[in-house]
Scaffold this motif. Structure first.
Motif: not given
Length: 419
Positions: A86, A88, A90, A185, A187, A195, A204, A213, A215, A244
């Motif tokens: 995964v 994420l 951001i 993903v 955001t 966040t 998260t 996962t 970031v 996170c």
């Protein structure tokens, strides 16, 4: 039926949980194949005028079930299953997150490993890729703004919170995709909404408890040419890292406009960054110089890569860095996650034991106290008639208490009654 439709259909069936109707997609959404061109849509996305409400107190039990299903403390359903990675994505508004998502998707399609894409931005009007799960198919943030008299940021935040109440369904859909290598993903553009909100923490932690996962923090390279702006981005990145507690990949986007080598040199050599700061005389410049030494350890353990969402430069290096982040997750973060999970389970067991002991101590019938009081009166020489009267009074109070208890049960004041 697509996964987005399945999620939206389940949402429509559970209107009692949210308290209102939710948006059901009109068409199936499929990932965009490599080389496909999407037509530009200048019109704002119009949605049906359906009400979307915030969960009420009566719905807290159902929302709690959804949250507990996505709870990171719960055991994985199948530890031996193949788990995709995964990512994420951001970043600050305008850094090119959505464009980078499209480029990553196209690159994976070219390699024959299409990703599974989740969009968590309820306010986006145009997307250059087709998400498999889209928050806009479940919650209409414009209706949220209208119904609760919220501004744009408040509407987006509330829409994300509503979507997070049934994020366990998203996790189930992702777990069912055993042939997927990456889950991307996207955001919301307002970085603080994801966040530093409850919904962002739920998303998260739910992903981190089920999949490897990482970031991906996207930086706008042309704007980072100024040392103060660069330091602001680094401080934001380190705050997200400690918030996170997941591996981080720092992606310098738009390298086709400005190369990112200067940023890497600033991160590796304090003297070079200090010389760049000397050209600007201000309080923030002196603070940036001091913070550079503080963040030196942060720089050493950070994965960095330069990419271009327009030309596709750096895609291979990006996924190589993503694999390093996955390895870091499996070696360092997952054992810590399992340790914390066992610790919380033990704390929960201890709490339950203490509560049961308290319940057992408080379970002595009130009648025993009444009998003791009557016995003491009898020993003091109270007439038998008075004892009979006391017995009758005691029986009458017992009956009154029973009737009161039955009345309370009928009103649903006890746990287990339907509200």
């Amino acid at each position: 039926m697509s996964d987005a439709e399945c999620l939206a259909t389940d949402a429509a069936k559970e209107d009692a949980t949210i308290g209102g109707k939710m948006k059901v997609p009109a068409s199936d959404k499929r990932p965009v194949e490599a080389g496909d061109k999407s037509e530009t849509d200048d019109k704002v996305r119009e949605k049906a005028g359906e009400n979307t409400a915030v969960p009420s107190r009566a719905d807290s039990s159902t929302s709690g079930e959804a949250s507990s299903s996505a709870n990171p403390n719960s055991e994985p359903r199948d530890p031996n299953r193949k788990r995709p990675t995964v990512l994420l994505v951001i970043g600050m508004a305008g850094t090119g997150k959505t464009s980078l998502m499209q480029r990553l998707s196209a690159h994976l399609h070219e390699k024959g490993t299409p990703p599974y894409i989740v969009n968590l931005d309820p306010a986006v009007t145009y997307m250059p890729y087709g998400p498999n799960i889209d928050i806009r198919d479940t919650v209409d943030y414009k209706n949220v703004m209208k119904q609760y008299k919220l501004g744009p940021n408040g509407g987006i935040l509330t829409a994300c919170n509503l979507f997070a109440t049934r994020f366990d369904q998203v996790i189930q859909l992702c777990e069912s995709k055993t042939d997927v290598e990456y889950i991307l993903v996207d955001t919301p553009g307002q970085i603080e909404i994801f966040t530093w909100s409850a919904s962002g923490a739920i998303v998260t932690e739910a992903f981190a408890s089920s999949f490897p996962t990482s970031v991906v923090y996207v930086c706008d390279t042309p704007r980072c040419i100024r040392p103060n702006v660069f330091m602001s981005n680094m401080l934001q990145a380190v705050s997200i890292l400690y918030k996170c507690k997941l591996p981080m990949l720092l992606a310098f986007n738009k390298v086709d406009v400005a190369r990112h080598e200067f940023a890497l040199e600033w991160m590796e050599d304090f003297e070079v960054f200090s010389a760049a700061v000397d050209h600007e005389s201000s309080y923030s410049s002196s603070m940036s110089r001091s913070l550079c030494l503080v963040l030196d350890e942060f720089y050493q353990n950070l994965n960095t890569v330069g990419v271009s969402a327009v030309t596709g430069e750096g895609m291979e290096m990006f996924f190589e860095a993503a694999q390093r982040c996955k390895k870091e997750y499996l070696e360092a973060y997952e054992p810590e996650l399992l340790r914390r999970r066992k610790q919380r389970e033990q704390e929960e067991e201890d709490r339950k034991k203490v509560e049961m002991d308290k319940f057992a101590a408080d379970a002595v019938p009130d009648a025993k106290a009444w009998r003791t009081k009557l016995d003491l009166k009898g020993d003091a020489g109270v007439d038998d008639d008075d004892d009979d009267d006391d017995d009758e009074d005691f029986k009458g109070e017992e009956t009154t208490e029973d009737d009161s208890e039955e009345e309370d049960n009928g009103n649903g004041y006890f746990v287990g009654e339907n509200a």
